[in-house]
Write an enzyme that holds these catalytic residues in place. Sequence first.
Site, mmCIF file in Angstrom:
data_model
loop_
_atom_site.group_PDB
_atom_site.id
_atom_site.type_symbol
_atom_site.label_atom_id
_atom_site.label_comp_id
_atom_site.label_asym_id
_atom_site.label_seq_id
_atom_site.Cartn_x
_atom_site.Cartn_y
_atom_site.Cartn_z
ATOM 1 N N TYR A 279 1.001 -1.157 -0.015
ATOM 2 C CA TYR A 279 0.147 -0.090 -0.010
ATOM 3 C C TYR A 279 1.086 1.298 -0.049
ATOM 4 C CZ TYR A 279 -3.413 3.584 1.757
ATOM 5 O OH TYR A 279 -4.068 4.667 1.821
ATOM 6 N N GLU B 36 -3.628 7.318 -4.005
ATOM 7 C CA GLU B 36 -3.538 6.322 -3.301
ATOM 8 C C GLU B 36 -3.311 5.078 -4.233
ATOM 9 O OE1 GLU B 36 -6.212 4.713 0.235
ATOM 10 O OE2 GLU B 36 -7.060 4.111 -1.525
#
Length: 393
Positions: free
Chosen positions: A113, A201
């Site tokens: 991530y 993101e």
Amino acid sequence: MKIHEYQAKQLLKGHGIPIQDGETVSAPGEAEAAVAQVEKSFGATQFVIKAQVHAGGRGKGGGVKFCPDRQSALDNIGKILGMTLVTPQTGPEGRLVRKVMVAQALDIAKEFYAAITLDRSKAMDLFMVSSEGGMEIEEVARRSPEKIVKEWIVPGFGLRSFQARNLAAAMGLEGAAATQAVAMFRKLYAFYRAYDCSIVEINPLVLTGQGELLALDAKINFDDNGLYLHPEVEAMRDLDEEDPSEVEAGKYHLNYIKLDGNVGCMVNGAGLAMATMDIIKQYGGAPANFLDVGGGANVETVKNGFRIILSDPNVKAVLINIFGGIVRCDRIANGIIEAVKELELNVPVVVRLAGTNADVAKELLANSGVAIISADSFEDAATKVVEAARGKG
């Protein structure tokens, strides 16, 4: 402003950030050509079909499908395109899928991530990574907060090399993979700044079995105030993915956000609007919206504000909370009276006016002959509108 995954990926690709590329389909007749192009461009024999909606959790809702062959890809395009996708972020009403992305299925060795956003408490951009990719970051933060590693970026310095190396090391990357990550992170931060993003993101960021690091998925939100600098980004706006009332408010330069309560709010100034929502909650109510009409409230502004608020069937009462500074309270009162008469409102309206000519405004409201509940203070307004929404007013 939000954009779709396929749009975000193309922007990232243009800045040298490796992505899982593919083709986009918006009609059943485009499916064959899209699959053929993915086969030709990437040598794909296996595919992933991904619904393109502005919501997370697509996989859990059936909006992301692995396809072991061409026919399976075509079948899943047909199933996902046009479906109503329900995820934790869409709510029970779901979201109609108008586009799907066809991409090559990859050999994934590890998922990570990575994200950049603004940490308002520190007044610095924040770059964070986790070795727990592919999961909701909120769940990782709750269950294993130590697996989220953060680097705050000092304004004017950018993401420094040692910070990028720290992030790569925190993900457990070494050698060539770490070198790729450092280069990617510096490009990613440069992109974030160049496009006035509010969040970038990548989840998951994957390391393939061939040792390539790339963005498997991407979410990018932009600061609306900076869109005039990026017309190419504003052109990507998909109004079908936005709340119709919020789109309508934008036409009149009103700042409106729909919420899930039953007390409509019309306020001038973002700070006062936030305080108004807070006090409604404090007195046992629930705001139905955030609506800032700005400093130039007039008859048309008030009318349009009412129309937008009352387009929400959940609204049972409306609170108008205006501080008259540049615009006098008596002018605002006249606007409220005219709007209430013209629109024939069928919900209680509570009005609290403070500032220049507030006393004159109260007299105008009292003698108007329209059903307006006047309030003398912030607390009085909150009490009256919450009672009205409960059917006690």
